[in-house]
Scaffold this motif. Structure first.
Motif, short mmCIF file in Angstrom:
data_model
loop_
_atom_site.label_atom_id
_atom_site.label_comp_id
_atom_site.label_asym_id
_atom_site.label_seq_id
_atom_site.Cartn_x
_atom_site.Cartn_y
_atom_site.Cartn_z
N THR A 1 63.29 36.09 25.01
CA THR A 1 62.65 36.40 23.73
C THR A 1 63.52 37.34 22.91
O THR A 1 63.74 37.11 21.71
N LEU A 2 64.02 38.39 23.53
CA LEU A 2 64.88 39.34 22.81
C LEU A 2 66.18 38.67 22.36
O LEU A 2 66.69 38.97 21.27
N ASP A 3 66.69 37.77 23.18
CA ASP A 3 67.92 37.06 22.81
C ASP A 3 67.68 36.18 21.59
O ASP A 3 68.53 36.12 20.68
N PHE A 4 66.53 35.52 21.54
CA PHE A 4 66.21 34.70 20.37
C PHE A 4 66.15 35.56 19.11
O PHE A 4 66.72 35.22 18.08
N LYS B 1 71.77 47.00 25.12
CA LYS B 1 72.43 45.90 25.85
C LYS B 1 72.03 44.55 25.30
O LYS B 1 72.80 43.59 25.37
N ARG B 2 70.85 44.48 24.71
CA ARG B 2 70.32 43.22 24.19
C ARG B 2 70.44 43.10 22.68
O ARG B 2 69.85 42.21 22.07
N VAL C 1 67.48 44.97 14.87
CA VAL C 1 68.67 44.24 15.25
C VAL C 1 69.88 45.04 14.78
O VAL C 1 69.96 45.42 13.61
N SER C 2 70.82 45.32 15.66
CA SER C 2 71.86 46.31 15.36
C SER C 2 73.18 45.75 14.86
O SER C 2 74.06 46.52 14.49
#
Length: 288
Positions: free
Chosen positions: A189-192, A251-252, A286-287
């Protein structure tokens, strides 16, 4: 949650918010005037509804001290984050595991400026839609209700097929969900979100320490809640160590904006009430 049963937890959370709405404005942690429609059917059909609500809340406080106020503080924290995002030009709102979330109705600015995507299990969503059609005035063009089985279906496929635009500034709300899913599902989910939102889009969610999920916690309310959830088929699977949340999110691909402990949100939202140390809240962007 059984496949043919709407979420009991979502119904109970609605009951909790409905009870809070009955308080004087000066005493409320949060305010959801629509929550009353989504309470359990046994309460809705009761001739002494108010008494039954009070009995339920009293019982929860006895068995899970502090949990109710932490859940209400969670709602308020997410409301505050949403309001900030709206004021900062929010274009899309995605609510994962929406349950009986009513923010699309409670925030008038959403109707004017923001497309809302609500994703949830088909059974819970079916009940929600029936209630909405009977009790609430809603604009189908601004709210997309998307049925999904998160264990079997892909978030990306569901969202993009319903008009999600990954070029628009988006906030993802993940309320009361992370601890019910696996570590790999959290990462997916975080990757999406990291790869399908523009810079400065964000996410807000709550989480438990790993000791709550694995049963080694010393908090009595956490042990009681864990066992109670098992009895209704909702098992705890995942947690994050509070002192590792910044590294975990970095990290994500996210930058943590705020990470609230129980002491933080008690001071901010419920100074005169007890809360549970098991609930923690985080807001991140989102960084890249």
């Amino acid at each position: 949650m059984k496949g043919d049963q709407s979420s009991i937890t979502a119904e109970n959370n609605a009951l909790l918010r409905a009870h809070e709405a009955m308080r004087p404005e000066s005493e409320r942690i949060c305010h959801d005037p629509y929550a009353v429609y989504f309470m359990p059917d046994r309460i809705l059909s009761s001739a002494d509804r108010t008494d039954q609500i009070e009995i339920a809340i009293s019982d929860w406080e006895t068995h899970f001290p502090g949990v109710c106020n932490s859940i209400l503080a969670r709602t308020r924290f997410i409301d505050d984050c949403l309001e900030e995002a709206i004021n900062d030009g929010l274009q899309q709102l995605v609510i994962l595991g929406a349950g009986y979330d009513t923010r699309a109705f409670r925030f008038r600015a959403i109707k004017e400026k923001t497309t809302v995507f609500e994703l949830d299990h088909p059974t819970t969503q079916k009940r929600k839609l029936a209630i909405i059609q009977n009790h609430l005035d809603w604009n189908a063009s601004s709210i997309r209700h998307i049925p999904i089985d998160f264990a079997k279906e892909e978030l990306s496929e569901k969202l993009f097929s319903c008009g999600y635009d990954d070029r628009l500034k988006t906030l993802f709300i993940w309320e009361g969900i992370t601890y019910y899913i696996s570590a790999s599902a959290v990462d997916r989910t975080l990757d999406f979100i990291n790869h399908h939102t523009p810079s400065k889009s964000g996410i807000v969610f709550d989480y438990f320490p790993p000791t709550v999920a694995d049963g080694t916690t010393r908090l009595p309310e956490a042990k009681a809640l864990r066992e109670g959830l098992k009895r209704i088929g909702e098992e705890l699977l995942f947690g994050i160590k509070p002192d590792e949340i910044f590294a975990f999110m970095k990290k994500r691909g996210f930058q943590v904006v705020r990470n609230l402990s129980s002491r933080d949100y008690q001071q901010a939202y419920c100074k005169r009430r007890n809360v549970s140390d098991m609930f923690l809240f985080v807001q991140a962007t989102v960084s890249r």
